[in-house]
Design a protein around this motif. Structure first.
Motif, short mmCIF file in Angstrom:
data_model
loop_
_atom_site.label_atom_id
_atom_site.label_comp_id
_atom_site.label_asym_id
_atom_site.label_seq_id
_atom_site.Cartn_x
_atom_site.Cartn_y
_atom_site.Cartn_z
N ALA A 1 -1.48 6.05 1.82
CA ALA A 1 -0.59 5.36 2.35
C ALA A 1 0.33 4.65 1.32
N ASP A 2 -0.04 4.48 0.27
CA ASP A 2 0.70 3.54 -0.63
C ASP A 2 0.67 4.20 -1.87
N LYS A 3 1.54 4.89 -2.38
CA LYS A 3 1.42 5.60 -3.77
C LYS A 3 1.44 4.36 -4.87
N ASN A 4 1.44 3.30 -4.81
CA ASN A 4 1.32 2.44 -5.82
C ASN A 4 0.15 1.82 -6.09
N ILE A 5 -0.96 2.43 -5.18
CA ILE A 5 -2.28 2.28 -5.40
C ILE A 5 -3.16 3.09 -5.82
N LEU A 6 -3.95 2.91 -6.81
CA LEU A 6 -4.90 3.94 -7.19
C LEU A 6 -6.25 3.38 -7.02
N GLN B 1 -9.58 -1.14 -7.29
CA GLN B 1 -8.14 -0.73 -6.95
C GLN B 1 -7.19 -1.12 -8.01
N PHE B 2 -6.38 -0.07 -8.26
CA PHE B 2 -5.45 -0.49 -9.36
C PHE B 2 -3.81 -0.49 -8.57
N ASN B 3 -3.12 -1.36 -8.95
CA ASN B 3 -1.75 -1.31 -8.54
C ASN B 3 -0.83 -1.11 -9.50
N LYS B 4 -0.17 -0.20 -9.46
CA LYS B 4 0.73 0.57 -10.59
C LYS B 4 1.92 0.08 -10.66
N THR C 1 -1.94 -4.16 -12.32
CA THR C 1 -3.39 -4.88 -12.33
C THR C 1 -4.24 -4.34 -11.28
N PHE C 2 -5.63 -4.57 -11.71
CA PHE C 2 -6.76 -3.93 -10.96
C PHE C 2 -7.69 -4.72 -10.71
N PHE C 3 -8.43 -4.65 -9.78
CA PHE C 3 -9.56 -5.75 -9.15
C PHE C 3 -10.77 -4.92 -8.69
N PHE C 4 -11.75 -5.47 -8.75
CA PHE C 4 -13.14 -5.04 -8.41
C PHE C 4 -13.28 -5.26 -6.67
N ILE C 5 -13.58 -4.28 -5.98
CA ILE C 5 -13.89 -4.28 -4.61
C ILE C 5 -14.98 -5.04 -4.38
N ASP C 6 -14.99 -6.50 -4.02
CA ASP C 6 -15.97 -7.31 -3.95
C ASP C 6 -16.55 -7.37 -2.36
N ALA C 7 -17.16 -6.17 -2.00
CA ALA C 7 -17.54 -6.04 -0.52
C ALA C 7 -19.20 -6.00 -0.60
#
Length: 299
Positions: free
Chosen positions: A35-40, A50-53, A57-63
Protein backbone atom coordinates in the motif's frame (compact mmCIF):
# COMPACT_ATOMS: atom_id res chain seq x y z
CA UNK A 1 21.53 3.10 -4.59
CA UNK A 2 20.68 1.48 -7.96
CA UNK A 3 20.94 4.79 -9.80
CA UNK A 4 24.47 5.48 -8.61
CA UNK A 5 25.69 1.88 -8.27
CA UNK A 6 26.85 2.30 -4.70
CA UNK A 7 25.89 1.03 -1.26
CA UNK A 8 24.50 3.00 1.68
CA UNK A 9 24.80 1.60 5.21
CA UNK A 10 22.13 2.46 7.79
CA UNK A 11 22.70 1.93 11.53
CA UNK A 12 20.67 -0.47 13.66
CA UNK A 13 17.50 1.33 14.90
CA UNK A 14 17.69 2.66 18.44
CA UNK A 15 14.59 0.81 19.64
CA UNK A 16 16.23 -2.52 18.79
CA UNK A 17 17.99 -4.42 21.64
CA UNK A 18 20.88 -5.07 19.23
CA UNK A 19 21.76 -1.36 19.22
CA UNK A 20 23.08 -1.68 22.76
CA UNK A 21 25.26 -4.71 22.04
CA UNK A 22 26.70 -3.35 18.80
CA UNK A 23 25.87 -6.55 16.88
CA UNK A 24 25.10 -6.48 13.16
CA UNK A 25 21.67 -7.21 11.76
CA UNK A 26 21.34 -10.47 9.79
CA UNK A 27 18.78 -9.63 7.08
CA UNK A 28 16.90 -12.58 5.55
CA UNK A 29 14.15 -10.92 3.51
CA UNK A 30 13.05 -7.55 2.09
CA UNK A 31 9.75 -6.59 0.44
CA UNK A 32 8.04 -3.34 -0.50
CA UNK A 33 4.75 -2.61 1.25
CA UNK A 34 1.77 -3.24 -1.01
CA UNK A 35 0.00 0.00 0.00
CA UNK A 36 2.92 2.38 0.64
CA UNK A 37 5.86 2.25 -1.78
CA UNK A 38 7.97 4.27 0.67
CA UNK A 39 7.91 1.42 3.21
CA UNK A 40 10.15 -1.65 3.14
CA UNK A 41 9.58 -4.63 5.43
CA UNK A 42 12.73 -6.44 6.58
CA UNK A 43 12.89 -9.86 8.20
CA UNK A 44 15.98 -10.93 10.14
CA UNK A 45 17.43 -13.33 12.69
CA UNK A 46 16.38 -10.79 15.34
CA UNK A 47 12.80 -9.97 14.41
CA UNK A 48 10.85 -7.79 11.98
CA UNK A 49 11.75 -4.23 10.89
CA UNK A 50 10.25 -1.43 8.84
CA UNK A 51 12.29 1.00 6.71
CA UNK A 52 11.01 4.34 5.42
CA UNK A 53 12.70 5.15 2.09
CA UNK A 54 11.55 8.77 2.21
CA UNK A 55 12.95 9.63 5.64
CA UNK A 56 15.72 7.00 5.38
CA UNK A 57 14.96 5.65 8.84
CA UNK A 58 13.92 2.22 10.07
CA UNK A 59 12.77 0.72 13.33
CA UNK A 60 12.23 -2.56 15.09
CA UNK A 61 8.63 -3.89 15.21
CA UNK A 62 8.30 -4.02 18.98
CA UNK A 63 5.17 -6.16 19.22
CA UNK A 64 4.47 -9.30 21.25
CA UNK A 65 6.33 -12.00 19.34
CA UNK A 66 4.81 -15.50 19.55
CA UNK A 67 6.22 -17.83 22.18
CA UNK A 68 7.87 -21.15 21.40
CA UNK A 69 7.26 -24.33 23.36
CA UNK A 70 10.22 -23.47 25.64
CA UNK A 71 8.74 -20.05 26.41
CA UNK A 72 11.28 -18.07 24.37
CA UNK A 73 9.99 -15.44 21.90
CA UNK A 74 10.02 -16.60 18.28
CA UNK A 75 11.80 -13.92 16.25
CA UNK A 76 14.44 -15.79 14.20
CA UNK A 77 13.01 -15.43 10.71
CA UNK A 78 14.63 -17.17 7.72
CA UNK A 79 12.55 -15.69 4.87
CA UNK A 80 9.51 -13.51 4.20
CA UNK A 81 6.61 -13.11 1.78
CA UNK A 82 3.76 -10.60 1.61
CA UNK A 83 0.04 -11.05 1.00
CA UNK A 84 -2.72 -8.42 1.27
CA UNK A 85 -2.65 -7.15 4.87
CA UNK A 86 -0.12 -9.70 6.13
CA UNK A 87 3.51 -10.75 6.17
CA UNK A 88 4.53 -14.41 6.43
CA UNK A 89 7.91 -15.44 7.87
CA UNK A 90 9.57 -18.84 7.82
CA UNK A 91 11.42 -20.14 10.90
CA UNK A 92 13.90 -22.85 11.77
CA UNK A 93 11.65 -25.82 12.68
CA UNK A 94 9.21 -23.58 14.57
CA UNK A 95 6.47 -23.19 11.97
CA UNK A 96 5.20 -20.35 9.84
CA UNK A 97 4.56 -16.95 11.45
CA UNK A 98 2.03 -14.38 10.21
CA UNK A 99 2.24 -10.68 11.03
CA UNK A 100 -1.05 -8.76 10.83
CA UNK A 101 -0.22 -5.20 9.73
CA UNK A 102 -3.54 -3.74 10.89
CA UNK A 103 -3.49 -5.14 14.43
CA UNK A 104 0.34 -5.15 14.81
CA UNK A 105 0.23 -8.75 16.02
CA UNK A 106 2.03 -12.04 15.32
CA UNK A 107 0.41 -15.48 14.94
CA UNK A 108 1.92 -18.96 14.60
CA UNK A 109 0.55 -21.32 11.93
CA UNK A 110 0.41 -25.02 12.71
CA UNK A 111 0.54 -28.00 10.35
CA UNK A 112 -1.96 -30.67 11.38
CA UNK A 113 -0.37 -34.10 11.86
CA UNK A 114 -2.86 -36.84 12.79
CA UNK A 115 -5.26 -34.10 13.84
CA UNK A 116 -2.78 -32.43 16.18
CA UNK A 117 -1.01 -29.09 15.63
CA UNK A 118 2.71 -29.34 14.80
CA UNK A 119 5.28 -26.62 14.15
CA UNK A 120 8.41 -28.66 13.38
CA UNK A 121 8.74 -27.67 9.73
CA UNK A 122 11.71 -25.48 8.86
CA UNK A 123 10.82 -23.03 6.07
CA UNK A 124 13.71 -21.67 3.96
CA UNK A 125 11.74 -19.90 1.23
CA UNK A 126 8.17 -18.71 0.59
CA UNK A 127 6.45 -17.77 -2.68
CA UNK A 128 2.92 -16.36 -3.00
CA UNK A 129 0.59 -17.35 -5.84
CA UNK A 130 -2.72 -15.63 -6.72
CA UNK A 131 -2.91 -13.78 -3.38
CA UNK A 132 -4.16 -16.86 -1.55
CA UNK A 133 -1.63 -19.71 -1.79
CA UNK A 134 1.83 -19.81 -0.27
CA UNK A 135 4.43 -22.36 -1.38
CA UNK A 136 6.84 -23.27 1.45
CA UNK A 137 10.32 -24.71 0.78
CA UNK A 138 10.99 -26.91 3.80
CA UNK A 139 13.82 -28.94 5.29
CA UNK A 140 13.07 -32.67 5.55
CA UNK A 141 9.38 -32.21 4.66
CA UNK A 142 9.75 -31.18 1.02
CA UNK A 143 7.40 -28.59 -0.44
CA UNK A 144 4.26 -27.56 1.44
CA UNK A 145 1.48 -25.14 0.52
CA UNK A 146 -0.58 -22.94 2.82
CA UNK A 147 -4.03 -21.79 1.76
CA UNK A 148 -4.53 -18.35 3.33
CA UNK A 149 -8.33 -18.55 3.02
CA UNK A 150 -8.85 -22.03 4.46
CA UNK A 151 -5.77 -21.77 6.74
CA UNK A 152 -4.74 -25.32 5.81
CA UNK A 153 -1.21 -26.59 5.12
CA UNK A 154 -0.96 -29.35 2.49
CA UNK A 155 1.87 -31.52 1.17
CA UNK A 156 2.90 -30.85 -2.45
CA UNK A 157 6.21 -32.68 -2.84
CA UNK A 158 7.49 -35.35 -0.45
CA UNK A 159 9.81 -38.35 -0.65
CA UNK A 160 7.02 -40.62 -1.91
CA UNK A 161 6.74 -38.43 -5.02
CA UNK A 162 10.39 -39.10 -5.93
CA UNK A 163 11.04 -42.78 -5.10
CA UNK A 164 14.43 -42.69 -6.83
CA UNK A 165 15.69 -40.61 -3.90
CA UNK A 166 16.12 -42.79 -0.85
CA UNK A 167 16.07 -39.83 1.51
CA UNK A 168 13.87 -37.09 2.87
CA UNK A 169 13.45 -34.21 0.46
CA UNK A 170 14.99 -30.91 1.48
CA UNK A 171 13.78 -27.95 -0.57
CA UNK A 172 15.90 -24.80 -0.44
CA UNK A 173 14.18 -22.46 -2.93
CA UNK A 174 10.95 -22.05 -4.88
CA UNK A 175 10.71 -20.15 -8.17
CA UNK A 176 7.55 -19.08 -10.06
CA UNK A 177 8.11 -19.23 -13.82
CA UNK A 178 4.97 -17.89 -15.50
CA UNK A 179 3.40 -20.35 -17.92
CA UNK A 180 5.88 -23.08 -16.96
CA UNK A 181 4.58 -23.30 -13.39
CA UNK A 182 6.63 -23.67 -10.25
CA UNK A 183 10.12 -25.01 -9.67
CA UNK A 184 11.54 -26.22 -6.39
CA UNK A 185 15.25 -26.80 -5.92
CA UNK A 186 16.80 -29.22 -3.46
CA UNK A 187 18.40 -32.65 -2.98
CA UNK A 188 20.50 -32.28 -6.14
CA UNK A 189 17.46 -31.80 -8.35
CA UNK A 190 14.89 -29.34 -9.62
CA UNK A 191 11.24 -30.39 -9.47
CA UNK A 192 8.48 -28.88 -11.61
CA UNK A 193 4.80 -28.34 -10.83
CA UNK A 194 2.79 -27.31 -13.93
CA UNK A 195 0.47 -24.31 -13.55
CA UNK A 196 -2.67 -26.46 -13.60
CA UNK A 197 -1.10 -29.30 -11.61
CA UNK A 198 -1.85 -30.29 -8.02
CA UNK A 199 1.25 -32.33 -7.16
CA UNK A 200 4.73 -32.67 -8.59
CA UNK A 201 5.16 -35.60 -10.95
CA UNK A 202 8.04 -38.10 -11.05
CA UNK A 203 8.70 -37.20 -14.68
CA UNK A 204 9.73 -33.70 -13.64
CA UNK A 205 13.09 -34.51 -12.11
CA UNK A 206 16.20 -32.71 -13.34
CA UNK A 207 19.37 -34.09 -11.79
CA UNK A 208 22.26 -31.77 -11.08
CA UNK A 209 25.42 -32.95 -12.90
CA UNK A 210 27.93 -34.87 -10.82
CA UNK A 211 30.30 -31.93 -10.45
CA UNK A 212 31.91 -33.61 -7.48
CA UNK A 213 31.25 -37.37 -7.82
CA UNK A 214 30.70 -39.17 -4.56
CA UNK A 215 29.68 -36.03 -2.67
CA UNK A 216 26.20 -34.87 -1.78
CA UNK A 217 25.39 -31.82 -3.89
CA UNK A 218 22.17 -29.85 -3.52
CA UNK A 219 20.78 -26.56 -4.74
CA UNK A 220 21.04 -23.64 -2.35
CA UNK A 221 19.24 -21.13 -4.59
CA UNK A 222 17.17 -21.25 -7.79
CA UNK A 223 15.70 -18.30 -9.71
CA UNK A 224 14.05 -17.85 -13.09
CA UNK A 225 15.47 -15.16 -15.41
CA UNK A 226 12.72 -13.84 -17.74
CA UNK A 227 15.21 -11.72 -19.71
CA UNK A 228 17.57 -14.59 -20.64
CA UNK A 229 14.88 -17.33 -20.47
CA UNK A 230 16.93 -19.49 -18.13
CA UNK A 231 17.18 -20.66 -14.54
CA UNK A 232 20.11 -19.63 -12.36
CA UNK A 233 21.18 -21.90 -9.52
CA UNK A 234 23.90 -22.23 -6.90
CA UNK A 235 25.00 -25.57 -5.47
CA UNK A 236 26.48 -26.70 -2.19
CA UNK A 237 29.64 -28.21 -3.73
CA UNK A 238 30.23 -26.07 -6.81
CA UNK A 239 32.31 -22.88 -6.75
CA UNK A 240 30.29 -20.83 -9.19
CA UNK A 241 26.84 -20.52 -10.74
CA UNK A 242 24.82 -22.91 -12.94
CA UNK A 243 22.44 -21.84 -15.74
CA UNK A 244 19.74 -24.09 -17.25
CA UNK A 245 17.63 -23.27 -20.29
CA UNK A 246 13.83 -23.36 -19.92
CA UNK A 247 13.32 -27.06 -20.62
CA UNK A 248 16.50 -28.09 -18.76
CA UNK A 249 18.01 -29.61 -21.91
CA UNK A 250 21.06 -27.30 -21.88
CA UNK A 251 23.41 -26.60 -19.00
CA UNK A 252 26.12 -23.95 -18.70
CA UNK A 253 28.59 -23.54 -15.85
CA UNK A 254 30.07 -20.25 -14.64
CA UNK A 255 32.93 -21.30 -12.34
CA UNK A 256 34.57 -18.94 -9.89
CA UNK A 257 38.34 -18.49 -10.07
CA UNK A 258 38.39 -19.19 -6.33
CA UNK A 259 37.64 -22.92 -6.03
CA UNK A 260 36.75 -22.52 -2.35
CA UNK A 261 34.14 -19.83 -3.00
CA UNK A 262 30.73 -21.45 -2.65
CA UNK A 263 27.75 -19.21 -3.36
CA UNK A 264 24.59 -19.67 -1.29
CA UNK A 265 22.23 -16.91 -2.43
CA UNK A 266 21.45 -15.11 -5.70
CA UNK A 267 19.17 -12.35 -6.95
CA UNK A 268 18.48 -10.39 -10.14
CA UNK A 269 18.35 -6.59 -10.04
CA UNK A 270 16.29 -4.30 -12.30
CA UNK A 271 19.22 -4.02 -14.71
CA UNK A 272 19.22 -7.79 -15.19
CA UNK A 273 22.50 -8.33 -13.33
CA UNK A 274 22.89 -11.52 -11.34
CA UNK A 275 24.14 -10.93 -7.79
CA UNK A 276 25.51 -13.75 -5.62
CA UNK A 277 26.55 -14.02 -1.97
CA UNK A 278 29.10 -16.56 -0.76
CA UNK A 279 29.42 -18.34 2.58
CA UNK A 280 31.54 -15.49 3.95
CA UNK A 281 28.67 -13.09 3.10
CA UNK A 282 30.67 -11.36 0.35
CA UNK A 283 28.61 -10.01 -2.56
CA UNK A 284 29.51 -10.15 -6.25
CA UNK A 285 27.72 -9.93 -9.59
CA UNK A 286 28.24 -12.12 -12.64
CA UNK A 287 29.30 -10.54 -15.93
CA UNK A 288 27.54 -13.11 -18.13
CA UNK A 289 29.39 -12.21 -21.35
CA UNK A 290 32.88 -12.69 -19.92
CA UNK A 291 31.84 -15.16 -17.22
CA UNK A 292 33.70 -13.15 -14.58
CA UNK A 293 32.50 -12.42 -11.07
CA UNK A 294 32.88 -8.74 -10.09
CA UNK A 295 33.18 -7.83 -6.40
CA UNK A 296 30.67 -5.32 -5.04
CA UNK A 297 33.64 -3.58 -3.37
CA UNK A 298 34.93 -2.53 -6.79
CA UNK A 299 31.76 -0.66 -7.77
Amino acid sequence: DAGKDNFIVYPVPQNNPLSKSGNHLQVTGICEDEADKNILWISSFDGLYQFNKKTKTFFFIDADYPLQENGAPLKTFLCMEQSPGSLFMGTWFAGLVRYDKQTNSFHRIAKLVDGKPAYNYGTLDIQLYADSLLYLACMNQGLLSYNINSQIISEKLTQKDVPQLNAQINIQRVSIAGSSGFFAGGNAAVYQLPVQGNRFGNNYFYQVPEIYPGQENHFTAVQYDAIRNCYWATCSNFAGVIAYNEDFSLLKLYPSTNKKQIFEELALDKKGRLWVIDRLRKMQYLETVSGKFISADSI
